[in-house]
Design a protein around this motif. Structure first.
Motif, PDB file in Angstrom:
ATOM      1  N   ASN A 182     171.469  40.455  64.092  1.00  0.00           N
ATOM      2  CA  ASN A 182     172.425  40.972  63.124  1.00  0.00           C
ATOM      3  C   ASN A 182     173.460  39.873  62.908  1.00  0.00           C
ATOM      4  OD1 ASN A 182     171.276  43.451  62.682  1.00  0.00           O
ATOM      5  ND2 ASN A 182     172.517  44.486  64.245  1.00  0.00           N
ATOM      6  N   CYS A 183     173.798  39.642  61.660  1.00  0.00           N
ATOM      7  CA  CYS A 183     174.661  38.509  61.326  1.00  0.00           C
ATOM      8  C   CYS A 183     176.054  38.672  61.941  1.00  0.00           C
ATOM      9  CB  CYS A 183     174.770  38.391  59.810  1.00  0.00           C
ATOM     10  SG  CYS A 183     175.858  37.062  59.308  1.00  0.00           S
ATOM     11  N   PRO A 184     176.546  37.641  62.637  1.00  0.00           N
ATOM     12  CA  PRO A 184     177.898  37.723  63.206  1.00  0.00           C
ATOM     13  C   PRO A 184     178.979  37.487  62.150  1.00  0.00           C
ATOM     14  CG  PRO A 184     176.916  35.616  63.757  1.00  0.00           C
ATOM     15  CD  PRO A 184     175.864  36.389  63.012  1.00  0.00           C
ATOM     16  N   PHE A 185     178.583  37.096  60.949  1.00  0.00           N
ATOM     17  CA  PHE A 185     179.586  36.765  59.937  1.00  0.00           C
ATOM     18  C   PHE A 185     179.769  37.860  58.897  1.00  0.00           C
ATOM     19  CE2 PHE A 185     177.785  32.653  61.381  1.00  0.00           C
ATOM     20  CZ  PHE A 185     178.907  32.232  62.076  1.00  0.00           C
ATOM     21  N   HIS A 186     178.912  38.861  58.929  1.00  0.00           N
ATOM     22  CA  HIS A 186     179.177  40.021  58.069  1.00  0.00           C
ATOM     23  C   HIS A 186     178.607  41.246  58.766  1.00  0.00           C
ATOM     24  CE1 HIS A 186     175.000  39.857  56.544  1.00  0.00           C
ATOM     25  NE2 HIS A 186     175.233  41.040  56.023  1.00  0.00           N
ATOM     26  N   ASN A 187     179.032  42.414  58.269  1.00  0.00           N
ATOM     27  CA  ASN A 187     178.645  43.654  58.918  1.00  0.00           C
ATOM     28  C   ASN A 187     177.282  44.101  58.410  1.00  0.00           C
ATOM     29  OD1 ASN A 187     179.190  45.576  60.755  1.00  0.00           O
ATOM     30  ND2 ASN A 187     180.869  46.517  59.620  1.00  0.00           N
ATOM     31  N   LYS A 192     170.763  30.563  59.056  1.00  0.00           N
ATOM     32  CA  LYS A 192     171.025  30.993  57.685  1.00  0.00           C
ATOM     33  C   LYS A 192     171.053  32.512  57.645  1.00  0.00           C
ATOM     34  CE  LYS A 192     169.293  30.349  52.987  1.00  0.00           C
ATOM     35  NZ  LYS A 192     170.332  29.479  52.435  1.00  0.00           N
ATOM     36  N   CYS A 193     172.030  33.061  56.927  1.00  0.00           N
ATOM     37  CA  CYS A 193     172.056  34.511  56.763  1.00  0.00           C
ATOM     38  C   CYS A 193     171.648  34.838  55.337  1.00  0.00           C
ATOM     39  CB  CYS A 193     173.448  35.068  57.045  1.00  0.00           C
ATOM     40  SG  CYS A 193     173.532  36.822  56.636  1.00  0.00           S
ATOM     41  N   PHE A 194     170.598  35.673  55.214  1.00  0.00           N
ATOM     42  CA  PHE A 194     170.125  36.042  53.883  1.00  0.00           C
ATOM     43  C   PHE A 194     170.961  37.169  53.283  1.00  0.00           C
ATOM     44  CE2 PHE A 194     166.677  33.651  55.653  1.00  0.00           C
ATOM     45  CZ  PHE A 194     166.212  32.928  54.561  1.00  0.00           C
ATOM     46  N   GLY A 195     171.914  37.676  54.092  1.00  0.00           N
ATOM     47  CA  GLY A 195     172.805  38.711  53.569  1.00  0.00           C
ATOM     48  C   GLY A 195     174.043  38.114  52.932  1.00  0.00           C
ATOM     49  N   CYS A 196     174.768  37.285  53.706  1.00  0.00           N
ATOM     50  CA  CYS A 196     176.058  36.799  53.190  1.00  0.00           C
ATOM     51  C   CYS A 196     176.005  35.328  52.811  1.00  0.00           C
ATOM     52  CB  CYS A 196     177.162  37.037  54.215  1.00  0.00           C
ATOM     53  SG  CYS A 196     177.003  36.065  55.721  1.00  0.00           S
ATOM     54  N   GLY A 197     174.906  34.646  53.134  1.00  0.00           N
ATOM     55  CA  GLY A 197     174.776  33.270  52.694  1.00  0.00           C
ATOM     56  C   GLY A 197     175.336  32.229  53.659  1.00  0.00           C
TER      57      GLY A 197
HETATM   58 ZN   LIG Z   1     175.692  37.294  57.127  1.00  0.00          ZN
END
Ligand SMILES: [Zn+2]
Length: 585
Positions: free
Chosen positions: A33-38, A54-59
């Protein structure tokens, strides 16, 4: 190899990130789970092959240095030296003297905190301070967690402790700002005060703040260490070292004014909080926070709205892409009072925070009578600069509407004052075109991801080169053709090195995307067919348009050839559908 490259080559990004965010294996990559967005389903991917995340959610994306900078709030040089130490690389010190001096100053601050904490918690001289903190409902757990202390009202207690017991150099003690040189004699700066250690985001003690004891209010309520090589007050946020993880998890930060506000809010169970210490909210502080979150919730004393400096930094914050909201403190004078008296009420007020624009507009309307002519003029003169500072034109139009409604005037007159016309609600982009193109790009991306996983050589086969339309993918195809001229086998990391910089990001996204869970060859086949079908359908709709145009213009020759083209494209579509039953590439 330069030292940065050496450290990087001896470091495994998977191991480093796994210490902060537990990773699970997913194919060739790792996920979390991305540490940079929820988020609830993991879209944060780490590639051991490329040594990037790379996070495909927040970039969010980057290498091991970027990760530590963003996650730990480290400077690049700090991340470098931390990783160098782990990897056993001895860095050539460019500025070794400056570095050791800073370390020394931090050490002196730490020793002072140790002494003052001991005096508060264990020593008789701390009795009155303990009683005071107890009255302020500061718990023993908080005293320990924040390492609060007490500086008795003695002239040179700390100086003697540091110089005699700890053997510190008097010149350095003076430089730390903890003592003041009065005609050759060293006097402790903090006397008769409760001590709050001030830390950088990594938890190094860089300064102290001291609050006066009750009954001595003639003196300044708070004093701080002066600016030193380690302490620059404009870019420090009290408590960030403890709250940064909670800020990242919740993707928002509650900004309060002082240390006491911070601790009361913290004790109310709200951990994503920082204190700005003093009335100004600086650009440096905003930049620091933007590393951790994009949403700032202000819970400042209510008079901040009248403070021009604060309003100015808020408009700077939105230029940095941050959303600013404001907590309504109601009858309470500050978050300290509110959180102590009614912790649940305070939590609710945070959840119900309003946008900074609603807040400022309501504040101005509450000061003047919008029905009286003179009131209207005053409101307009104060509210127009605020409306004009809203960057997003749609948001601006929204608030212009609200203000016009409240003033009982037409929106045009407000817009005229702001100096811009309200934005039209509908964008003029032809939606159909955007959608088709979007779909095509998505399919081409998917096809590339699948082929990189199955067999990258498929991407440079003849049929494949003709069908790809997205410019960046075409460029990657060209690079891939070049690559296979001098390489027999494909290596994801070698190819990454061979790619021009402007293509790297796209490529990384493609090979880290999660595709092809089942039979990969069948997936390639299916995606390719869907793409071909889309291409043919686009051609069909083009031909349709031509036919109807030529029918109107009665250009018989052109109409005839358009109809022939239509037959040909239809045949292509049928043969494509037939081939899907017996696929071959
Ligand atoms: Zn993210």
């Amino acid at each position: 190899m330069d030292q940065v490259a050496e450290v990087k080559s001896k470091t495994d990004i998977v191991a480093i990130i796994n210490e902060h965010v537990p990773l699970t294996k997913a194919g060739q990559n790792y996920k979390a789970n991305c540490p940079f967005h929820n988020e609830k389903t993991p879209s944060f991917v780490v590639s051991p092959e490329l040594q990037i995340y790379k996070c495909f959610g927040c970039g969010e994306s980057g290498d091991v240095f970027t990760f530590l900078e963003k996650f730990e709030g480290m400077e690049f040089s700090e991340a470098l030296s931390a990783l160098a130490e782990r990897a056993g690389v001895i860095l050539k010190k460019i500025n070794s003297q400056g570095r050791t001096e800073k370390d020394k100053l931090i050490e002196i601050n730490e020793k002072a905190v140790e002494l003052y904490h001991y005096l508060l918690v264990k020593h008789g001289s701390g009795n009155s301070a303990r009683k005071y903190l107890d009255e302020r409902k500061i718990t023993p757990e908080s005293i320990k967690e924040f390492r609060l202390g007490f500086a008795p009202d003695k002239p040179d207690l700390l100086f003697n402790f540091l110089s005699q017991k700890k053997g510190e150099d008097p010149r350095l003690i003076e430089q730390s700002g903890l003592v003041v040189n009065v005609r050759g004699k060293y006097i402790d700066r903090f006397r008769g005060r409760v001590i709050f250690p001030i830390c950088d985001p990594r938890g190094n003690t860089i300064a102290l703040a001291g609050r006066i004891m009750p009954g001595k209010e003639k003196l300044a309520k708070y004093i701080n260490s002066p600016e030193t090589p380690v302490y620059h007050k404009s870019n420090v946020l009290f408590g960030l070292n403890l709250s940064k993880q909670a800020i990242k998890r919740s993707q928002m930060v509650i900004v309060v004014e002082g240390e006491m506000d911070f601790i009361s809010v913290w004790q109310a169970g709200i951990k994503n909080v920082v204190a700005i210490k003093g009335s100004a909210f600086t650009m440096e502080q905003i930049k620091l926070l933007s590393r951790f979150t994009k949403t700032i919730i202000l819970a400042l004393d209510s008079d901040f709205a009248g403070n021009n400096a604060a309003v100015k930094s808020i408009s700077l914050a939105q230029k940095e892409g941050l959303e600013v909201r404001v907590v309504d403190l109601g009858k309470y004078k500050d978050p300290d009072d509110y959180a102590r008296a009614d912790p649940d009420g305070f939590s609710l007020a945070v959840r119900e925070s309003e946008t900074i624009w609603d807040f400022l507009i309501n504040f101005i309307f509450s000061k003047h009578d919008p029905l009286a002519g003179s009131g209207k003029a005053k409101i307009s003169s104060e509210v127009v600069p605020i409306l004009a500072s809203i960057e997003d034109k749609i948001v601006q139009a929204h608030y212009a509407q609200i203000v016009a409604g409240k003033l009982g005037v037409p929106i045009e007159s407000v817009s005229e004052q702001i100096g811009s016309s309200p934005v039209l609600p509908h964008s003029s982009k032809p939606e159909g075109v955007v959608k088709t193109k979007f779909k095509r790009e998505l399919l081409e991306d998917e096809l590339f991801s699948l082929c990189f996983k199955a067999n990258p050589k498929l991407l440079i086969k003849k049929g494949m080169i003709g069908i790809i339309e997205t410019p960046v993918l075409k460029k990657i195809q060209t690079s891939l053709t070049e690559y296979f001229k001098s390489n027999l086998k494909f290596s994801a990391s070698e190819f990454a090195k061979a790619l021009p910089r402007e293509l790297s990001e796209k490529y990384e996204g493609l090979i880290m995307a999660e595709v092809g869970e089942g039979n990969i060859d069948r997936e390639v086949q299916r995606t390719l067919s869907t793409l071909k079908e889309l291409v043919i359908k686009n051609r069909l709709s083009d031909v349709f348009q031509k036919i109807s145009r030529f029918e109107k213009s009665s250009d018989q020759n052109a109409l005839k050839s358009a109809k022939e083209e239509f037959v040909k494209v239809s045949q292509d579509l049928s043969s494509l559908r037939a081939s899907e039953i017996h696929p071959k590439i």
